[in-house]
Design a protein around this motif. Sequence first.
Motif, PDB file in Angstrom:
ATOM      1  N   SER A  23      39.298 -13.512  22.426  1.00 18.15           N
ATOM      2  CA  SER A  23      39.574 -12.347  23.273  1.00 18.15           C
ATOM      3  C   SER A  23      40.883 -12.556  24.020  1.00 18.15           C
ATOM      4  CB  SER A  23      38.432 -12.094  24.268  1.00 18.15           C
ATOM      5  OG  SER A  23      38.297 -13.174  25.163  1.00 18.15           O
ATOM      6  N   ASN A  24      41.541 -11.443  24.341  1.00 15.45           N
ATOM      7  CA  ASN A  24      42.833 -11.489  25.031  1.00 15.45           C
ATOM      8  C   ASN A  24      42.640 -11.394  26.544  1.00 15.45           C
ATOM      9  OD1 ASN A  24      44.248 -11.633  22.590  1.00 15.45           O
ATOM     10  ND2 ASN A  24      44.312  -9.400  22.407  1.00 15.45           N
ATOM     11  N   ARG A  25      43.731 -11.613  27.252  1.00 17.53           N
ATOM     12  CA  ARG A  25      43.716 -11.472  28.705  1.00 17.53           C
ATOM     13  C   ARG A  25      43.496 -10.013  29.105  1.00 17.53           C
ATOM     14  NH1 ARG A  25      47.666 -15.551  27.831  1.00 17.53           N
ATOM     15  NH2 ARG A  25      47.280 -17.407  29.138  1.00 17.53           N
ATOM     16  N   THR A  26      42.974  -9.824  30.303  1.00 18.50           N
ATOM     17  CA  THR A  26      42.811  -8.481  30.851  1.00 18.50           C
ATOM     18  C   THR A  26      44.166  -7.972  31.351  1.00 18.50           C
ATOM     19  OG1 THR A  26      40.537  -8.921  31.507  1.00 18.50           O
ATOM     20  CG2 THR A  26      41.672  -7.139  32.657  1.00 18.50           C
ATOM     21  N   THR A  27      44.526  -6.763  30.938  1.00 16.75           N
ATOM     22  CA  THR A  27      45.817  -6.204  31.351  1.00 16.75           C
ATOM     23  C   THR A  27      45.676  -4.886  32.111  1.00 16.75           C
ATOM     24  OG1 THR A  27      46.039  -5.062  29.212  1.00 16.75           O
ATOM     25  CG2 THR A  27      47.037  -7.261  29.405  1.00 16.75           C
ATOM     26  N   ASN A  28      44.466  -4.307  32.144  1.00 12.31           N
ATOM     27  CA  ASN A  28      44.324  -2.989  32.776  1.00 12.31           C
ATOM     28  C   ASN A  28      43.617  -3.032  34.134  1.00 12.31           C
ATOM     29  OD1 ASN A  28      41.697  -3.484  32.023  1.00 12.31           O
ATOM     30  ND2 ASN A  28      41.461  -1.656  30.746  1.00 12.31           N
ATOM     31  N   GLY A  29      43.368  -4.251  34.664  1.00  7.75           N
ATOM     32  CA  GLY A  29      42.756  -4.359  35.981  1.00  7.75           C
ATOM     33  C   GLY A  29      41.301  -3.930  36.040  1.00  7.75           C
ATOM     34  N   LYS A  30      40.631  -3.897  34.873  1.00  3.96           N
ATOM     35  CA  LYS A  30      39.208  -3.527  34.853  1.00  3.96           C
ATOM     36  C   LYS A  30      38.372  -4.741  34.479  1.00  3.96           C
ATOM     37  CE  LYS A  30      39.985   1.331  33.677  1.00  3.96           C
ATOM     38  NZ  LYS A  30      39.739   2.405  32.681  1.00  3.96           N
ATOM     39  N   LYS A  31      37.223  -4.885  35.155  1.00  3.51           N
ATOM     40  CA  LYS A  31      36.393  -6.054  34.894  1.00  3.51           C
ATOM     41  C   LYS A  31      35.644  -5.923  33.563  1.00  3.51           C
ATOM     42  CE  LYS A  31      33.692  -6.202  38.444  1.00  3.51           C
ATOM     43  NZ  LYS A  31      32.568  -6.750  39.247  1.00  3.51           N
ATOM     44  N   GLU A  41      38.619  -8.478  37.528  1.00  7.43           N
ATOM     45  CA  GLU A  41      39.706  -7.539  37.240  1.00  7.43           C
ATOM     46  C   GLU A  41      41.067  -8.228  37.080  1.00  7.43           C
ATOM     47  OE1 GLU A  41      37.411  -7.380  39.540  1.00  7.43           O
ATOM     48  OE2 GLU A  41      36.923  -5.331  40.164  1.00  7.43           O
ATOM     49  N   LYS A  42      41.311  -9.277  37.858  1.00  9.50           N
ATOM     50  CA  LYS A  42      42.630  -9.928  37.829  1.00  9.50           C
ATOM     51  C   LYS A  42      42.652 -11.167  36.930  1.00  9.50           C
ATOM     52  CE  LYS A  42      43.704  -8.305  42.499  1.00  9.50           C
ATOM     53  NZ  LYS A  42      43.983  -8.691  43.899  1.00  9.50           N
ATOM     54  N   SER A  43      41.624 -11.315  36.111  1.00 11.07           N
ATOM     55  CA  SER A  43      41.510 -12.520  35.289  1.00 11.07           C
ATOM     56  C   SER A  43      42.610 -12.598  34.240  1.00 11.07           C
ATOM     57  CB  SER A  43      40.155 -12.539  34.581  1.00 11.07           C
ATOM     58  OG  SER A  43      40.092 -13.589  33.655  1.00 11.07           O
ATOM     59  N   ASN A  44      43.212 -13.782  34.124  1.00 18.86           N
ATOM     60  CA  ASN A  44      44.161 -14.045  33.044  1.00 18.86           C
ATOM     61  C   ASN A  44      43.543 -14.995  32.016  1.00 18.86           C
ATOM     62  OD1 ASN A  44      46.452 -12.496  33.477  1.00 18.86           O
ATOM     63  ND2 ASN A  44      47.100 -13.823  35.147  1.00 18.86           N
ATOM     64  N   TRP A  45      42.238 -15.002  31.987  1.00 17.08           N
ATOM     65  CA  TRP A  45      41.478 -15.900  31.125  1.00 17.08           C
ATOM     66  C   TRP A  45      41.402 -15.306  29.719  1.00 17.08           C
ATOM     67  CZ3 TRP A  45      36.034 -16.204  29.496  1.00 17.08           C
ATOM     68  CH2 TRP A  45      35.605 -17.510  29.271  1.00 17.08           C
ATOM     69  N   TYR A  46      41.722 -16.083  28.727  1.00 18.50           N
ATOM     70  CA  TYR A  46      41.585 -15.583  27.362  1.00 18.50           C
ATOM     71  C   TYR A  46      40.956 -16.675  26.508  1.00 18.50           C
ATOM     72  CZ  TYR A  46      45.249 -18.462  25.266  1.00 18.50           C
ATOM     73  OH  TYR A  46      45.959 -19.522  24.794  1.00 18.50           O
ATOM     74  N   VAL A  47      40.462 -16.286  25.334  1.00 18.40           N
ATOM     75  CA  VAL A  47      39.780 -17.225  24.444  1.00 18.40           C
ATOM     76  C   VAL A  47      40.450 -17.178  23.079  1.00 18.40           C
ATOM     77  CG1 VAL A  47      37.577 -17.847  23.382  1.00 18.40           C
ATOM     78  CG2 VAL A  47      37.616 -16.855  25.675  1.00 18.40           C
ATOM     79  N   ALA A  48      40.894 -18.325  22.601  1.00 20.51           N
ATOM     80  CA  ALA A  48      41.508 -18.411  21.273  1.00 20.51           C
ATOM     81  C   ALA A  48      40.438 -18.238  20.195  1.00 20.51           C
ATOM     82  CB  ALA A  48      42.198 -19.761  21.123  1.00 20.51           C
ATOM     83  N   TYR A  49      40.882 -17.949  18.988  1.00 18.49           N
ATOM     84  CA  TYR A  49      39.937 -17.787  17.878  1.00 18.49           C
ATOM     85  C   TYR A  49      39.101 -19.047  17.685  1.00 18.49           C
ATOM     86  CZ  TYR A  49      40.912 -13.221  15.895  1.00 18.49           C
ATOM     87  OH  TYR A  49      40.969 -11.869  15.693  1.00 18.49           O
ATOM     88  N   ASN A  86      42.226  -3.837  26.259  1.00 15.56           N
ATOM     89  CA  ASN A  86      42.955  -4.050  27.512  1.00 15.56           C
ATOM     90  C   ASN A  86      42.180  -4.853  28.556  1.00 15.56           C
ATOM     91  OD1 ASN A  86      45.270  -2.481  26.688  1.00 15.56           O
ATOM     92  ND2 ASN A  86      43.977  -0.672  26.926  1.00 15.56           N
ATOM     93  N   ASN A  87      40.883  -5.066  28.332  1.00 13.62           N
ATOM     94  CA  ASN A  87      40.128  -5.902  29.276  1.00 13.62           C
ATOM     95  C   ASN A  87      39.193  -6.869  28.553  1.00 13.62           C
ATOM     96  OD1 ASN A  87      38.324  -3.788  28.583  1.00 13.62           O
ATOM     97  ND2 ASN A  87      37.201  -3.991  30.500  1.00 13.62           N
ATOM     98  N   GLY A  88      39.736  -7.480  27.512  1.00 10.76           N
ATOM     99  CA  GLY A  88      39.068  -8.629  26.924  1.00 10.76           C
ATOM    100  C   GLY A  88      38.006  -8.354  25.882  1.00 10.76           C
ATOM    101  N   ALA A  89      38.050  -7.183  25.213  1.00 10.05           N
ATOM    102  CA  ALA A  89      37.105  -6.954  24.119  1.00 10.05           C
ATOM    103  C   ALA A  89      37.284  -8.041  23.058  1.00 10.05           C
ATOM    104  CB  ALA A  89      37.336  -5.581  23.498  1.00 10.05           C
ATOM    105  N   LEU A  90      36.193  -8.416  22.405  1.00 11.85           N
ATOM    106  CA  LEU A  90      36.307  -9.435  21.370  1.00 11.85           C
ATOM    107  C   LEU A  90      37.162  -8.932  20.216  1.00 11.85           C
ATOM    108  CD1 LEU A  90      32.945 -11.321  20.709  1.00 11.85           C
ATOM    109  CD2 LEU A  90      34.866 -11.970  22.144  1.00 11.85           C
ATOM    110  N   LYS A  91      37.996  -9.822  19.691  1.00 13.73           N
ATOM    111  CA  LYS A  91      38.693  -9.578  18.437  1.00 13.73           C
ATOM    112  C   LYS A  91      38.055 -10.503  17.412  1.00 13.73           C
ATOM    113  CE  LYS A  91      42.405 -12.699  19.942  1.00 13.73           C
ATOM    114  NZ  LYS A  91      43.850 -12.857  20.187  1.00 13.73           N
ATOM    115  N   VAL A  92      37.830  -9.989  16.218  1.00 13.84           N
ATOM    116  CA  VAL A  92      37.105 -10.758  15.207  1.00 13.84           C
ATOM    117  C   VAL A  92      37.817 -10.677  13.859  1.00 13.84           C
ATOM    118  CG1 VAL A  92      34.916 -10.284  16.376  1.00 13.84           C
ATOM    119  CG2 VAL A  92      35.610  -8.837  14.462  1.00 13.84           C
TER     120      VAL A  92
END
Length: 238
Positions: A206-214, A97-105, A157-163
Amino acid sequence: MMNLDHYKSTIQKSGFAVINNIFSEEEIEKIGQVIENIDTSKEAFRKSEDLFAIRQFLKEVPEVQDLIFNDNIQKIIAEVFGEKYFVVKSIYFDKPEKSNWYVAYHQDLTISVDKKAELPGFGPWTTKQNQFAVQPPLDILENIFTIRIHLDDTDENNGALKVIPNSHLKGIYRPETIDWSVETETICNVEKGGIMIMKPLLLHGSNRTTNGKKRRVIHIEFSDRQLPKQLKWSENMN
């Protein structure tokens, strides 16, 4: 069940498709319970504040196999991929939930194999935790399908893939060369119990999680190709 011809053509054209309602609430709960009860001290497990991951997931946690390969998934593999497709890679990801992990394209340009062997067209090589990965010839990558099983509702808001739709048709596509005047970005929201199917050459991040949901995802790759005799897939499961 749903019209799989539609999804098959969508994946060929755009490089991805989202199909919801593949797993029931009960099935997702059972998969979650198995994961919660495993020994996380094994070498194939990676645990930090930002990420919990299990490499070779189906091999390390065999109890989930019957739960994952339900009738819906088996039908999708047979009708969308093909009868000869088999598992070649599986990973479990948990973005807490508190992850600030994101993945670049990026594109998924490597496959997991049993050892290192000098072969024309195979390289560069990497090794993580005694697991070997290599970039194979393009035709092998083009033939792979990935299923991402979502154990939680996932959105922007919680890391869905962007494509970038259609990018899988452009060969090796370096992220730094993306021309945003012609490319568009799509966020792949997936409901709990739904799946996303994608081609590995599709540019995704994918972007960082911003809504506190896993966000818990099971990532499984499939191929119908045998490798040169010097190499074997590190996972090979019908």
